[in-house]
Design a protein around this motif. Structure first.
Motif, short mmCIF file in Angstrom:
data_model
loop_
_atom_site.label_atom_id
_atom_site.label_comp_id
_atom_site.label_asym_id
_atom_site.label_seq_id
_atom_site.Cartn_x
_atom_site.Cartn_y
_atom_site.Cartn_z
N MET A 28 32.54 -14.94 -2.78
CA MET A 28 33.44 -14.15 -3.60
C MET A 28 32.82 -12.78 -3.85
SD MET A 28 34.86 -15.01 -7.37
CE MET A 28 34.65 -13.71 -8.52
N ASP A 29 33.58 -11.73 -3.62
CA ASP A 29 33.12 -10.38 -3.88
C ASP A 29 33.22 -10.08 -5.37
OD1 ASP A 29 32.60 -9.81 -1.22
OD2 ASP A 29 34.64 -9.12 -0.85
N SER A 30 32.17 -9.47 -5.90
CA SER A 30 32.20 -9.07 -7.30
C SER A 30 33.04 -7.81 -7.44
CB SER A 30 30.78 -8.78 -7.79
OG SER A 30 30.01 -9.95 -7.76
N LYS A 31 33.62 -7.67 -8.61
CA LYS A 31 34.36 -6.45 -8.93
C LYS A 31 33.50 -5.64 -9.88
CE LYS A 31 39.05 -8.00 -8.16
NZ LYS A 31 40.40 -8.10 -8.70
N TYR A 32 33.52 -4.33 -9.67
CA TYR A 32 32.71 -3.41 -10.45
C TYR A 32 33.61 -2.59 -11.36
CZ TYR A 32 29.12 -4.77 -7.22
OH TYR A 32 28.22 -5.52 -6.49
N PHE A 33 33.09 -2.29 -12.55
CA PHE A 33 33.86 -1.57 -13.55
C PHE A 33 33.00 -0.49 -14.20
CE2 PHE A 33 35.81 -5.66 -13.11
CZ PHE A 33 37.17 -5.44 -13.24
N LEU A 34 33.66 0.57 -14.59
CA LEU A 34 33.06 1.64 -15.37
C LEU A 34 33.40 1.39 -16.82
CD1 LEU A 34 31.72 4.51 -15.53
CD2 LEU A 34 34.05 5.43 -15.30
N ARG A 35 32.40 1.46 -17.68
CA ARG A 35 32.63 1.30 -19.12
C ARG A 35 32.27 2.61 -19.80
NH1 ARG A 35 30.56 -3.98 -21.89
NH2 ARG A 35 32.39 -4.70 -20.74
N LEU A 36 33.22 3.17 -20.53
CA LEU A 36 33.02 4.41 -21.28
C LEU A 36 32.94 4.09 -22.76
CD1 LEU A 36 35.74 6.51 -19.45
CD2 LEU A 36 33.29 6.65 -19.08
N ASN B 128 29.32 8.17 -23.40
CA ASN B 128 28.35 7.56 -22.51
C ASN B 128 29.09 6.66 -21.54
OD1 ASN B 128 25.94 8.61 -23.77
ND2 ASN B 128 26.34 7.20 -25.43
N PHE B 129 28.45 6.36 -20.43
CA PHE B 129 29.08 5.45 -19.49
C PHE B 129 28.04 4.50 -18.92
CE2 PHE B 129 27.63 8.85 -16.75
CZ PHE B 129 27.19 8.20 -15.61
N GLY B 130 28.53 3.39 -18.42
CA GLY B 130 27.69 2.41 -17.77
C GLY B 130 28.56 1.58 -16.85
N PHE B 131 27.94 0.63 -16.18
CA PHE B 131 28.66 -0.20 -15.23
C PHE B 131 28.57 -1.65 -15.67
CE2 PHE B 131 27.12 3.51 -12.93
CZ PHE B 131 28.32 4.00 -12.44
N VAL B 132 29.63 -2.38 -15.43
CA VAL B 132 29.65 -3.82 -15.68
C VAL B 132 30.21 -4.49 -14.43
CG1 VAL B 132 29.78 -3.74 -18.19
CG2 VAL B 132 31.88 -3.59 -16.88
N VAL B 133 29.76 -5.72 -14.22
CA VAL B 133 30.14 -6.46 -13.02
C VAL B 133 30.80 -7.76 -13.44
CG1 VAL B 133 29.26 -7.51 -10.90
CG2 VAL B 133 28.15 -5.46 -11.82
N GLU B 134 31.95 -8.00 -12.85
CA GLU B 134 32.68 -9.25 -13.13
C GLU B 134 31.80 -10.44 -12.74
OE1 GLU B 134 37.26 -10.13 -12.55
OE2 GLU B 134 36.18 -10.26 -10.65
N GLY B 135 31.76 -11.43 -13.61
CA GLY B 135 30.93 -12.61 -13.36
C GLY B 135 29.55 -12.49 -13.97
N VAL B 136 29.17 -11.26 -14.33
CA VAL B 136 27.87 -11.03 -14.97
C VAL B 136 28.09 -10.59 -16.41
CG1 VAL B 136 25.76 -9.64 -14.92
CG2 VAL B 136 26.81 -10.38 -12.77
N HIS B 137 29.07 -9.72 -16.61
CA HIS B 137 29.39 -9.18 -17.93
C HIS B 137 30.80 -9.58 -18.33
CE1 HIS B 137 26.60 -6.26 -15.98
NE2 HIS B 137 25.97 -6.37 -17.14
N THR C 243 39.44 -2.13 -21.67
CA THR C 243 39.23 -0.69 -21.50
C THR C 243 38.34 -0.34 -20.30
OG1 THR C 243 37.42 -0.83 -23.09
CG2 THR C 243 39.58 -0.16 -23.95
N ASP C 244 37.71 -1.34 -19.68
CA ASP C 244 36.87 -1.08 -18.52
C ASP C 244 37.74 -0.65 -17.34
OD1 ASP C 244 34.62 -1.77 -19.98
OD2 ASP C 244 34.58 -3.84 -19.25
N ILE C 245 37.21 0.23 -16.53
CA ILE C 245 37.96 0.83 -15.42
C ILE C 245 37.44 0.29 -14.10
CG2 ILE C 245 38.55 3.01 -14.31
CD1 ILE C 245 37.71 4.14 -17.28
N SER C 246 38.30 -0.32 -13.32
CA SER C 246 37.92 -0.87 -12.03
C SER C 246 37.51 0.26 -11.09
CB SER C 246 39.09 -1.65 -11.44
OG SER C 246 38.72 -2.20 -10.19
#
Length: 95
Positions: free
Chosen positions: A1-9, A13-22, A27-30
């Motif tokens: 399964m491919d993980s999906k990545y998201f931008l969190r503002l 400030n910004f950071g990244f979150v990964v589906e299945g980990v976070h 409000t997270d942006i794919s």
């Protein structure tokens, strides 16, 4: 399964979150894996990024922008040798 990545503002400030980990928030942006990887390639090259005041689209680089840190020169105290040299020069001018 491919993980999906998201931008969190958050608070400019910004950071990244990964589906299945976070936990993904509404409000997270794919973002694409390509943009995610490109961000870290650019960061490894020394580039700095910040959140844009006004996003211009839906991709990662529509929400963040590269910027150059402003270098502020901090005055340094003269060393002991520099102070002695200045005093010697002042004495030579007097003599």
């Amino acid at each position: 399964m491919d993980s999906k990545y998201f931008l969190r503002l958050e608070n400019n400030n910004f950071g990244f979150v990964v589906e299945g980990v976070h936990k993904i928030l509404d409000t997270d942006i794919s973002i694409t894996l390509e943009d995610y990887n490109r961000f870290f390639e650019l960061q490894n090259q020394g580039k700095q990024f910040r959140s844009k005041e006004n996003p211009t689209g839906k991709g990662l680089f529509d929400y963040i922008e590269e910027y150059t840190l402003e270098v502020i020169e901090v005055p340094t105290k003269p060393t002991e040798l520099e102070r002695i040299a200045a005093l010697e020069m002042a004495l030579l001018e007097v003599l």
